[in-house]
Design a protein around this motif. Structure first.
Motif, PDB file in Angstrom:
ATOM      1  N   VAL A 485      35.992  38.195  34.135  1.00  0.00           N
ATOM      2  CA  VAL A 485      37.117  38.655  33.390  1.00  0.00           C
ATOM      3  C   VAL A 485      38.537  38.308  33.829  1.00  0.00           C
ATOM      4  O   VAL A 485      38.635  38.621  34.887  1.00  0.00           O
ATOM      5  CB  VAL A 485      36.831  40.294  33.430  1.00  0.00           C
ATOM      6  N   VAL A 486      39.755  38.339  32.983  1.00  0.00           N
ATOM      7  CA  VAL A 486      40.933  38.075  32.364  1.00  0.00           C
ATOM      8  C   VAL A 486      41.372  39.356  32.537  1.00  0.00           C
ATOM      9  O   VAL A 486      41.459  39.771  31.257  1.00  0.00           O
ATOM     10  CB  VAL A 486      41.350  36.860  32.847  1.00  0.00           C
ATOM     11  N   ALA A 502      38.849  50.086  31.344  1.00  0.00           N
ATOM     12  CA  ALA A 502      36.965  50.597  31.797  1.00  0.00           C
ATOM     13  C   ALA A 502      37.150  49.682  33.330  1.00  0.00           C
ATOM     14  O   ALA A 502      36.346  49.841  34.332  1.00  0.00           O
ATOM     15  CB  ALA A 502      36.064  49.601  30.675  1.00  0.00           C
ATOM     16  N   ALA A 503      37.942  48.181  33.527  1.00  0.00           N
ATOM     17  CA  ALA A 503      37.931  48.312  35.335  1.00  0.00           C
ATOM     18  C   ALA A 503      37.877  48.795  35.868  1.00  0.00           C
ATOM     19  O   ALA A 503      37.372  49.323  37.205  1.00  0.00           O
ATOM     20  CB  ALA A 503      38.852  46.789  34.935  1.00  0.00           C
ATOM     21  N   GLN A 504      38.835  49.967  35.448  1.00  0.00           N
ATOM     22  CA  GLN A 504      39.574  50.863  36.465  1.00  0.00           C
ATOM     23  C   GLN A 504      38.952  51.896  37.071  1.00  0.00           C
ATOM     24  O   GLN A 504      37.834  52.586  37.865  1.00  0.00           O
ATOM     25  CB  GLN A 504      41.152  51.657  36.310  1.00  0.00           C
ATOM     26  N   LYS A 505      37.576  52.328  36.368  1.00  0.00           N
ATOM     27  CA  LYS A 505      36.530  53.525  36.045  1.00  0.00           C
ATOM     28  C   LYS A 505      35.177  53.142  36.802  1.00  0.00           C
ATOM     29  O   LYS A 505      34.553  53.183  37.354  1.00  0.00           O
ATOM     30  CB  LYS A 505      35.958  53.997  34.263  1.00  0.00           C
ATOM     31  N   TYR A 506      35.550  51.544  36.178  1.00  0.00           N
ATOM     32  CA  TYR A 506      34.014  50.918  37.673  1.00  0.00           C
ATOM     33  C   TYR A 506      34.154  49.647  38.238  1.00  0.00           C
ATOM     34  O   TYR A 506      34.719  48.401  38.075  1.00  0.00           O
ATOM     35  CB  TYR A 506      33.002  50.180  36.050  1.00  0.00           C
ATOM     36  N   THR A 507      34.863  50.386  38.990  1.00  0.00           N
ATOM     37  CA  THR A 507      35.826  49.292  39.970  1.00  0.00           C
ATOM     38  C   THR A 507      35.372  48.483  40.304  1.00  0.00           C
ATOM     39  O   THR A 507      35.243  47.397  41.044  1.00  0.00           O
ATOM     40  CB  THR A 507      36.975  49.864  41.218  1.00  0.00           C
ATOM     41  N   ALA A 508      33.855  48.772  41.003  1.00  0.00           N
ATOM     42  CA  ALA A 508      32.625  47.616  41.605  1.00  0.00           C
ATOM     43  C   ALA A 508      31.893  46.454  40.976  1.00  0.00           C
ATOM     44  O   ALA A 508      32.136  45.843  41.224  1.00  0.00           O
ATOM     45  CB  ALA A 508      31.755  48.322  42.358  1.00  0.00           C
ATOM     46  N   PHE A 510      34.066  44.765  38.875  1.00  0.00           N
ATOM     47  CA  PHE A 510      35.203  43.624  38.831  1.00  0.00           C
ATOM     48  C   PHE A 510      35.490  43.669  39.674  1.00  0.00           C
ATOM     49  O   PHE A 510      36.569  44.679  39.976  1.00  0.00           O
ATOM     50  CB  PHE A 510      36.386  44.754  38.370  1.00  0.00           C
ATOM     51  N   GLN A 511      35.246  42.654  41.098  1.00  0.00           N
ATOM     52  CA  GLN A 511      35.808  42.432  41.559  1.00  0.00           C
ATOM     53  C   GLN A 511      36.865  41.337  41.604  1.00  0.00           C
ATOM     54  O   GLN A 511      36.577  39.419  41.051  1.00  0.00           O
ATOM     55  CB  GLN A 511      34.905  41.565  43.200  1.00  0.00           C
ATOM     56  N   PRO A 519      53.998  38.843  36.434  1.00  0.00           N
ATOM     57  CA  PRO A 519      53.725  39.561  36.278  1.00  0.00           C
ATOM     58  C   PRO A 519      52.249  39.268  37.219  1.00  0.00           C
ATOM     59  O   PRO A 519      51.393  38.340  36.901  1.00  0.00           O
ATOM     60  CB  PRO A 519      53.336  40.656  35.249  1.00  0.00           C
ATOM     61  N   ASP A 520      51.308  40.527  37.374  1.00  0.00           N
ATOM     62  CA  ASP A 520      50.007  41.215  38.429  1.00  0.00           C
ATOM     63  C   ASP A 520      48.832  40.514  36.644  1.00  0.00           C
ATOM     64  O   ASP A 520      48.867  40.828  36.294  1.00  0.00           O
ATOM     65  CB  ASP A 520      49.637  42.241  38.600  1.00  0.00           C
ATOM     66  N   THR A 521      48.302  39.878  37.088  1.00  0.00           N
ATOM     67  CA  THR A 521      47.351  38.480  36.683  1.00  0.00           C
ATOM     68  C   THR A 521      45.934  38.443  37.270  1.00  0.00           C
ATOM     69  O   THR A 521      46.265  37.822  37.812  1.00  0.00           O
ATOM     70  CB  THR A 521      47.502  37.278  35.534  1.00  0.00           C
ATOM     71  N   TYR A 522      45.078  39.210  36.780  1.00  0.00           N
ATOM     72  CA  TYR A 522      43.789  38.577  37.158  1.00  0.00           C
ATOM     73  C   TYR A 522      42.899  38.061  36.791  1.00  0.00           C
ATOM     74  O   TYR A 522      42.253  37.972  36.470  1.00  0.00           O
ATOM     75  CB  TYR A 522      43.509  40.712  38.023  1.00  0.00           C
ATOM     76  N   LEU A 523      41.509  37.447  38.093  1.00  0.00           N
ATOM     77  CA  LEU A 523      40.425  37.083  37.618  1.00  0.00           C
ATOM     78  C   LEU A 523      39.837  37.849  38.449  1.00  0.00           C
ATOM     79  O   LEU A 523      39.450  38.030  39.794  1.00  0.00           O
ATOM     80  CB  LEU A 523      40.955  34.958  37.650  1.00  0.00           C
ATOM     81  N   CYS A 524      38.790  38.751  37.443  1.00  0.00           N
ATOM     82  CA  CYS A 524      37.685  39.222  38.572  1.00  0.00           C
ATOM     83  C   CYS A 524      36.414  39.280  37.668  1.00  0.00           C
ATOM     84  O   CYS A 524      35.156  38.368  37.347  1.00  0.00           O
ATOM     85  CB  CYS A 524      37.596  41.011  37.547  1.00  0.00           C
ATOM     86  N   LYS A 525      35.614  38.570  39.081  1.00  0.00           N
ATOM     87  CA  LYS A 525      34.409  37.963  39.181  1.00  0.00           C
ATOM     88  C   LYS A 525      33.531  39.555  38.400  1.00  0.00           C
ATOM     89  O   LYS A 525      33.170  41.080  39.287  1.00  0.00           O
ATOM     90  CB  LYS A 525      33.413  38.355  40.368  1.00  0.00           C
ATOM     91  N   PHE A 526      32.822  39.072  37.795  1.00  0.00           N
ATOM     92  CA  PHE A 526      31.896  40.578  37.048  1.00  0.00           C
ATOM     93  C   PHE A 526      30.205  40.921  37.466  1.00  0.00           C
ATOM     94  O   PHE A 526      29.644  39.783  37.040  1.00  0.00           O
ATOM     95  CB  PHE A 526      31.936  40.596  35.071  1.00  0.00           C
ATOM     96  N   ASN A 527      30.536  42.191  38.175  1.00  0.00           N
ATOM     97  CA  ASN A 527      29.191  41.890  38.233  1.00  0.00           C
ATOM     98  C   ASN A 527      27.927  42.870  37.697  1.00  0.00           C
ATOM     99  O   ASN A 527      28.713  45.056  38.512  1.00  0.00           O
ATOM    100  CB  ASN A 527      29.091  42.488  40.087  1.00  0.00           C
ATOM    101  N   PRO A 528      27.574  43.409  36.651  1.00  0.00           N
ATOM    102  CA  PRO A 528      26.934  44.027  35.558  1.00  0.00           C
ATOM    103  C   PRO A 528      26.250  44.766  36.551  1.00  0.00           C
ATOM    104  O   PRO A 528      25.914  46.296  36.344  1.00  0.00           O
ATOM    105  CB  PRO A 528      26.580  43.623  34.502  1.00  0.00           C
TER     106      PRO A 528
END
Length: 619
Positions: A485-486, A502-508, A510-511, A519-528
């Motif tokens: 997820v970007v 959603a990412a803030q609520k379920y931080t675990a 979105f790694q 600016p801050d740009t994130y690539l997250c590994k999504f672990n459903p």
């Protein structure tokens, strides 16, 4: 004496006639070389950041590669049902015959623009028999900021302009005294008219305008031929669209805001509000800005000023005056404009910008210029001054003095072409390149502008659900098989409104694996399968819920203000488990420890995650 005067007048008339006859051979080369000069100056080698143009390119590559009209950038490569296939087919043809190089494909639009301006020249000349008016209108079309801008990006507005203008030219050349079955000009018109619909669905406005014209003129056989032929030609696309769930545009039209589905669908009063918002915006901003480069780009977030109303209404008055002074083409343009704006005024008011009125700009420029000339003619007629009436024929040439101020904003296009992407987009594209190099071929990324991301990643992309319900958004990502997820800062509110909470609520789930700054740009590994599911209070874990940790541990039990607090059970990857009480996220109290085969091993007292003492198992 009278004989000499008549001779002088004849010589002057002959001189004017020779000047008019020679003008065409002077004007056409001037227009062509002016276009080449300004087009090269305006050309932008970068991919435009509007996601639509990349969508057209991706669809064209799907067609060219034999994949059909499909979304090859998506995991399932589903059939496409949003944009009509006409423009992607044009790009696919150019790719197959020549090259799929993006710079070349952009220039296809430049080719369509110069052809359109050529048609405009001859249409104005045919209607008004004034070659100088035709030259001036064509010149200002070439120098129009918006027409040039859309001729250097892969968008469908300029090809639509060409085909719609070609339809009007064919209509001018149609002899309605001939039998329809042998009138190949009209049959060609019906074919090209269908092509406009396949390029942009607003081709329906042109169809409606011509149908009304034929109805007013009582050309019954031609009206039947137009309606029957048009329906027969567009029916395959309509049937395909319905089989795939219907037009996405129609579904978006009835929403209050297509980008914010939580606002719901339109009610009766909303239609009146939308109509008025669109009407005032077109009058005060988009038509003036679309016609005259020296009028500042509209600042849509600011209130409409009195000055904008005055300028807009004056421009509209001159356009309408020019329209009603037409001896030919009056009904055609009246109905075409009427049908076009009937559609545009019902468009969601968040769909704003010059692009929606772009195919009408050359004709609005013509009517404005013609209106000025006819105003001068009217004054001369009322004054009964023949010299003024003669001078009115050449009046358009005096408008050329405005060329310097008209071309000044074109410097913006040159600057745009030379400028680099912003840091936010550079970060976005760099993450796409990282995905391309470091992930499996079937890795799925969810992001805001999926087509742009795919252009650099060459890996499947999907969007995220526009919902304020974080659970629905996360579940949707899981159902789509998302791997990454970007979280961007491209300036679009949907990322901050829907994805970030959603990412803030379920931080675990979105790694963060890549973090680019400024600016801050994130690539997250999504672990459903990792993270929390259960009750919340004030957006914190509170009540009863479970948490799956990345190391395989699972906690089920009570939570308080985001921390484990109360009765709970922690299961380890080997099957052993701890059952007891937690406080402030730590084991605190009596804890029972079970083996993988569910036998009680030990009973102990814990404080702050530390075992204090072993207790008898009977207690």
């Amino acid at each position: 004496m009278a004989s000499k005067k008549r001779k002088d007048q004849a010589e002057k008339k002959s001189l004017f006639e020779r000047f008019n006859a020679v003008s065409k051979w002077v004007y056409l080369p001037v227009l062509f070389f002016t276009f080449i000069s300004f087009y090269n100056q305006s050309f932008d080698k970068k991919v435009d950041l509007n996601g639509d143009n990349v969508s057209y390119y991706i669809l064209s590559q799907a067609i060219a590669d034999g994949e059909g009209f499909t979304n090859i950038h998506q995991p399932q490569q589903t059939a496409h049902n949003h944009y009509p296939p006409g423009y992607p087919f044009i790009l696919a043809t150019a790719s197959t015959l020549f090259t799929d190089n993006i710079d070349f494909l952009k220039k296809v639009n430049g080719f369509f623009l110069i052809l359109s301006i050529g048609l405009i020249f001859f249409i104005v000349l045919e209607i008004t028999e004034n070659i100088h008016l035709a030259f001036v209108v064509s010149l200002f079309c070439i120098l129009n900021y918006h027409l040039l801008r859309y001729s250097v990006i892969m968008m469908s507005e300029v090809p639509f302009l060409f085909f719609s203008t070609l339809v009007l030219w064919l209509l001018l050349k149609t002899d309605f005294e001939k039998a329809i079955k042998t009138n190949y000009t009209f049959l060609g018109l019906v074919l090209v008219l269908a092509a406009t619909y396949y390029i942009r669905s607003t081709g329906l406005a042109l169809f409606g305008g011509i149908a009304l014209f034929l109805l007013i003129k009582k050309h019954w056989s031609y009206l039947i031929g137009l309606v029957g032929g048009f329906i027969a030609l567009i029916l395959p696309w309509f049937i395909r669209s319905q089989s795939l769930g219907g037009s996405s545009y129609a579904k978006q039209l009835v929403r209050k805001n297509p980008y914010r589905p939580e606002l719901g669908t339109m009610e009766l009063s909303d239609w009146f509000t939308r109509f008025w918002e669109n009407l005032q915006r077109y009058i005060t901003r988009e038509i003036p800005s679309g016609l005259f480069n020296y009028i500042s780009t509209p600042q849509y977030k600011e209130e409409i000023t009195t000055e904008e109303w005055v300028i807009g209404l004056l421009i509209l008055a001159v356009i309408l005056f020019g329209l009603f002074r037409l001896k030919r083409f009056f009904y055609i343009l009246l109905f075409y404009f009427g049908a076009s704006f009937a559609i545009l005024l019902l468009w969601p008011d968040v769909w704003y910008g010059i692009r929606f009125v772009l195919p009408l700009i050359p004709f609005l420029l013509f009517l404005f210029t013609y209106g000025l000339q006819q105003l001068f003619v009217l004054i001369a007629q009322l004054a009964k001054n023949q010299k003024f009436q003669t001078a009115a024929f050449y009046l358009p040439l005096f408008l050329v003095v405005f060329v310097p101020s008209y071309t000044e904003p074109l410097e913006k296009l040159e600057l745009i072409g030379k400028a680099n992407y912003t840091k936010a987009y550079n970060n976005y594209f760099n993450l796409a390149k990282w995905i391309r190099i470091n992930t499996e071929s079937d890795a799925v990324t969810s992001c805001r502008k999926g087509q742009l991301f795919y252009l650099y990643s060459k890996k499947p992309t999907v969007g995220y659900l526009n919902t304020l319900n974080a659970e629905e958004l996360v579940e949707d990502l899981a159902e789509k098989g998302v791997d990454y997820v970007v979280i961007d800062q491209l300036g679009y509110s949907s990322t901050g409104r829907y994805l970030v909470p959603a990412a803030q609520k379920y931080t675990a789930k979105f790694q963060v694996i890549q973090h680019l700054k400024d600016p801050d740009t994130y690539l997250c590994k999504f672990n459903p399968d990792i993270g929390y599911s259960g009750e919340f209070k004030d957006n914190k874990r509170h009540g009863v819920g479970s948490f799956i940790f990345g190391n395989g541990q699972v906690y089920e039990g009570e939570w308080k203000e985001g921390l484990r607090d109360g009765r709970g059970e922690l299961r380890m990857p080997d099957g052993s488990r701890y059952a007891g009480t937690w406080k402030n996220d730590k084991m605190d109290g009596v804890m029972e420890i079970y083996s993988p085969n569910n036998q009680l091993i030990e009973k102990a007292l814990f404080q702050q995650n530390n075992k204090v003492t072993t207790l008898p198992q009977g207690n």
